[in-house]
Design a protein around this motif. Structure first.
Motif, PDB file in Angstrom:
ATOM      1  N   SER A   1       0.824  -1.206   0.000  1.00 24.94           N
ATOM      2  CA  SER A   1       0.000   0.000   0.000  1.00 24.94           C
ATOM      3  C   SER A   1       0.861   1.261   0.000  1.00 24.94           C
ATOM      4  O   SER A   1       0.557   2.236  -0.679  1.00 24.94           O
TER       5      SER A   1
ATOM      6  N   SER B   1      -5.296   0.929   3.435  1.00 28.70           N
ATOM      7  CA  SER B   1      -4.841  -0.452   3.261  1.00 28.70           C
ATOM      8  C   SER B   1      -6.052  -1.357   3.093  1.00 28.70           C
ATOM      9  O   SER B   1      -6.820  -1.539   4.039  1.00 28.70           O
TER      10      SER B   1
ATOM     11  N   SER C   1       1.640   4.807  -3.176  1.00 32.17           N
ATOM     12  CA  SER C   1       1.079   6.107  -2.818  1.00 32.17           C
ATOM     13  C   SER C   1       2.143   7.038  -2.267  1.00 32.17           C
ATOM     14  O   SER C   1       3.139   6.606  -1.683  1.00 32.17           O
TER      15      SER C   1
END
Lengths: 313, 313, 313, 313, 313, 313
Positions: F291, F302, F295
């Motif tokens: 995750s 998540s 980003s």
């Protein structure tokens, strides 16, 4: 000397015990008796003393060491001692109260040395200073190194909390090479401090009871308070990111909030997630072992897992 | 001037707004546009500004006041403004940022007076001193009297938290004659301080966001920390029974631990149980009213209750 | 005369009781005995009568008043009376059955006056007429003013249901100024009628038992039936919006359907939400008080909350 | 001869029993006794034999048939036999162990015929061959036709599993005309094999106990293993779609995975959904009937439903 | 004529539809368009009509029959019709509204005959009279024989409720020989009346919507009210045991209360348990079939089961 | 060459991709377009190709390598590529499909060596032989060393499953000194085989999809089947205690049955408990890292933890 854990039904048993609980009862026929919980190094047993005398009433009480002569019976699937004779121990018995308490497998002193060495591994000045400050308090140190991790579930013996902490430190350290992106200092500090609130939640390592604050605040938040007090004393800002992250790991160590096990926040840092599961491993393996030890059946009921488990004894 | 909550689909709408969110996007054809959230006193609306100019890119940003001319459309069942013209407000517009913020029904000043009066009702010197000490901090006072109670669920507008607290104080006071065995001082202190941690959890009353501590510690424990700091400053012992009871009420105000809503302990005092349900009443009735206001349909979806409710608008 | 709630272990106790339960047993050795539940104004106690005589077998039965001479013992952590002598009360004892029943704190007559006054506060002709019609039935009125609110959980004493209703009426009335948008008549009617089905669910205020309909239909729907019967009699249309809203409040008063506590619909009106939580406050505070009263320990187990609570006795 | 299910409290009872459990205990006073569970065709009863003799200790054991003379008492709301005299049965008693076992209503032979006929209804060569192959094993056949469906919950008597299977076959067959799009062969095979793993999970139909594999693997997966072994033997490919569909129905027959009742997958075929609910009907109706039979009260506690149900006896 | 369920992406489609929903929208560029839901015998499809004319605005509305010429597209994984031409149907089209409604597989008339025959099977005069009385009402009869069983989940088409009832009657009847101890009349009456409250909960079989009572009372209790009204009219006592048992079966037909699906009581009679699972079978098998029919993929999402299921189309 | 994970909104991007998904759509205006999912070594991106030509329709398909020229846009908070030009890769491009697949951090070859070394650590001849036998199958070996651990949650990249297994082996080995009473061979075998069923549940490491058996049986039981087949081949008895224990660890590795995550039995051996939590640590830490990587925001959602977590990127 034979220990109570080894005694079998029907056998006569003579030994020394620490009185852990005592209830003074009246029987249906008006006679008085004691409902007792007695402990030695190997574990505990409930016991009945019928027709107590005035002398017994005045001499026997909780935390006294007693010499008992009785018969091992079974009551609702558990061993119980039917006492024929009992007296308070005298100096000549040369029985040390320490010898009647169930303890961690490793000595408290060794565990304490291990813990101290681990503290010196911490490279963050903030977290290092914080922990040192907390352990400056003799009261906290004393409690941390003598209390069980809980009254019943796991590590429920003298210095059980310390043993739990030191085991977690070893586990975490072993896994650091596998998960190199973890903040090691944060994990070490969490291992040491996650249950630090238990030093305020429980009183008396020999006969542990919940305190007033223990019942109303709980060990997780009591731990946060100890951390905050130490941070203040050590001059660490309450907004320090390492401090906040440590508190997060403590507050989330019972797992996700919506599981309802009492975490105040759900883990949002890898260290929090990592620690929660390590803690589960150590608590549950210890609880399983405690259940084995107390039984010789093939399948043993584990109160922590709430099911029968296979005996490995 | 007409407010955005009253605008209907298809209508041309001219008005002033506070820019609450701004996302700078690129369309499939390569042109740039803004995805905006705009707010006035009556509520918020999403908006699109196509083909943004360099001048707009440099002048328009979050927290700016803008004048907008656009058409009201519907996108996925919600109103959206298709902007034809937009400019930043100028002094001549005489538009005050305060006039563009949704606020509590009663003025912040009146609510503050109510709160101060209630504090003087507290007879326990400990709890009285504790609250006075907390409110000595200008920062806490400022936050407590301007923040919403949350980003979305209930009392989600300027000074909403203060309105929530004052309403709870009135409710509790009204019920004291019915439940005379409740410790009034404890309940009053809980009403005032139960969400005090939100002053650290949320930042900026105009465009509220979660802080770092807010995400990692949560408002319940942040509140306990504020209480502890004040107790230290006011010379109140950490073992003071009134203090512990107050902390218990704060820690349990989200209901039983096993419901998984984030209480750190389950309520064990009547004041804790009493307060939890009063808090639920105020939060839910306010949330329902907020849902009504935003809709003219007979049955309105309430995000807090997670079901359709009957409109009473 | 001393009450059973005050008796302590080991003490000899002489007093009058109402026989609430009686089980005729055979012991392992073939002798017969009684397992009894006895009650006086202060509460109940279990009791054993060994080696019952033919005379006792024919004279003693449920709902009889008896004079007992016995010793207070403890069995599985609860007080129990070991009966030495027992006889059925005679006129000369001048013992009134009413004096042996645990009752609400306020007299049934005063509570009834309060309830009647509240009915007159209702301004909706529909709801006013509806309630008057329901209370026209002597049977319903009798049950409503004598039954407990339940067999065990809360307000479990003579006229406990009425006390619960009147307390809720007072609470709701006190909060109306705070929540002026609530439909007062609807809330008042809900307070009075939410548990009206208990008049069909439970039989006999002295020794309450579930009826056939109580087990198979439950008090919520039995209440709806009483409301419908009265509406028919009073000429109120079944589609009347006030009537439907009232039934909604009754049907949802156990909280959201998916909690699984037996509501038939989840609350969709503010009055339903408001009432549910008020009801929770009154039920739980009363249950906590009942638990305190029965114990002198610092921490008392509350069957309703399913945890230990702090004694306030 | 009178059966134990008909015996009432206080009565003297003489009869033959199978010893199902035996615990050798020591009383508080040092004397030895037996805690027994005895069974006859009508059900089981617990029993106490005080002051056991050496002769009794050596002659009486689990699975022995005994003749007992005793008195029926009540202990914790259940009937118990206080044994006055007991001896092991002798040939002259002419008591067959089969006559002391609770059995299905229909004879094992008839059930077996029914099952065999149903197998011949299967038109899929694959499923037909698979089932025949499984039942080739004498051990499996023996277990399948003698075991109870479980130790306690439902069909907990000799050949109960077979009765359960045959009832399901009849039910399913009756519903096929209603749901013609169901794959009949698949449903029939599922009825026959859904609990086939119980032949490995439980040992000994007279005194059933969980096996090592039963505890560690569970009957659902043990059943899959039996199916796979048979498929291999019968030359059916492990990727055969009928075989996979059958395994799916077995693996999902405890309902959706997230209910937590032990299904390994949630049903994704209509046959799986259909079978799950048919199985629930048969299990629960049988469990309710077993609860009725054991009681003469109007409302009986059902361990399977975990609530009181109406007696239909 | 081709049906919409058979149309595939990219194809031009001309056909007649019933307008089931119509939303009048404004696009970002200010032009107006319709968001429509159109239905024919095979199912429903969403549709877009861009740049609507004044003539279209005045002529097209919900429940009108329209002729449409458009292209089948896919929007968020669902078919959508891009309308090129549309007009309201005229008499010359000879299109009957009935031909545009999705219906049960068997005709409403046949289903109604089946239901009537089953009513005559009831031997209990009480239950027979009760059902006859309910069906005397033309309004109830009309609703019962035209409504879907619900808006979306299962049997969501014209006369779906009746089909569901008749299928349950057949299922139950088929299983009676297997479970002879069931009260047949009670089960038959439950099949017929379990969802009778839906005749008040839903309005308009063509475009079904929840009524005010439907939202606030729910179909289970609305059904009880219909039963009570009929019992009164038929002179059946409200304490009649058959009536109470029937109401129990209706009130518990959503399964155990603590599952939170809206039962008012948990089943305590075998008929209630039996019916609940039969109802589950019919609802879920029908829902699965509806999901298949709407898709040509191998694995289809089932909204009722909340997972992908295997297509059997 | 630049990777897609590094591309930012508004930028023009030219690169090679593997086509992972392709949907051929028709727009509202009748024109045709492609909805694509494209992948390179750094991750995946969705893409739109408007007005596809006949040539594109015939040449571009899933698993083809393509060269793309487009603009990075944002659609519903995710990056999307608006394709201006696209063509299938040609030999001269010298683009290897392997270079376009996201892979484990360590090479598949190194991981495989690690795994082989660990197998040689196993001292139990039974477990050693079992694993060797399973890995004799080229098909299983190929799948085990190329598949992801799942489609989305964790280790969802080429050879992710192998990386997961090897990490677990290292973790377990590191903890053996801490928990010496664990059966090392059993834990090692569980690490290697716990997800072995995924080699049958998922097909094609490049574009993984669930197989028929995967959907209907699930990887846990598919794993048991592979173990059983190998045991048969290796001549290991199905009642071998080590084999049964291994199967227990596999069957319980999703945690307690009543959590509803698909375990077929709850852990009853310390190795099962130990492994479950180790597996959780590795899965969740990997998911969190995946995750982060995707980003650049401070707080990242998540999907595995179902909440925002702190970015550590």
């Amino acid at each position: 000397m034979k220990q109570i854990a080894e005694a079998i039904e029907g056998e006569r048993f003579i030994g020394f015990f620490l009185v852990k609980e005592l209830n003074h009862r009246t029987a249906t026929n008006g006679s008085e008796y004691f409902d007792l919980t007695l402990g030695d190094r190997s574990g505990i047993i409930t016991a009945k003393l019928w027709d107590v005398t005035e002398e017994q009433k005045s001499s026997i009480s909780v935390k006294k060491v007693v010499k008992v002569d009785g018969t091992v019976t079974i009551y609702r699937n558990q061993k119980q001692l039917a006492i024929q004779r009992i007296r308070v121990a005298i100096p000549e018995d040369e029985v040390d109260i320490q010898s009647l308490i169930q303890t961690a497998d490793v000595s408290r002193e060794e565990l304490w040395q291990d813990l101290r060495m681990m503290i010196e591994e911490i490279q963050s000045p903030t977290l290092h200073k914080l922990i040192k400050t907390i352990l400056l308090s003799k009261e906290t140190r004393e409690a941390l190194t003598t209390l069980p991790a809980g009254k019943k579930m796991h590590h429920s013996y003298y210095a059980g909390l310390l043993e739990h902490i030191v085991t977690l430190l070893h586990s975490a350290t072993q896994l650091f090479p596998i998960y190199p992106h973890l903040n090691k200092d944060l994990v070490i500090a969490t291992c040491i401090l996650h249950d630090i609130g238990k030093t305020k939640e429980l009183a008396d390592p020999l006969v542990p009871e919940y305190t007033f604050e223990g019942e109303l605040i709980g060990h997780i938040v009591l731990g946060i308070e100890l951390v905050n007090d130490a941070a203040l004393e050590a001059g660490i800002s309450s907004r320090d990111e390492e401090l906040v992250a440590l508190k997060h790991c403590i507050l989330s160590h019972h797992g996700d909030v919506d599981l309802g096990y009492g975490s105040a926040v759900s883990g949002k840092l890898p260290e929090a997630i990592f620690f929660h599961y390590l803690d589960q491993i150590d608590a549950k393996l210890n609880a399983m072992k405690q259940s084995y030890t107390a039984s010789s059946e093939e399948w043993v009921y584990s109160p922590m897992l709430k099911r029968k488990i296979r005996n490995r004894n």
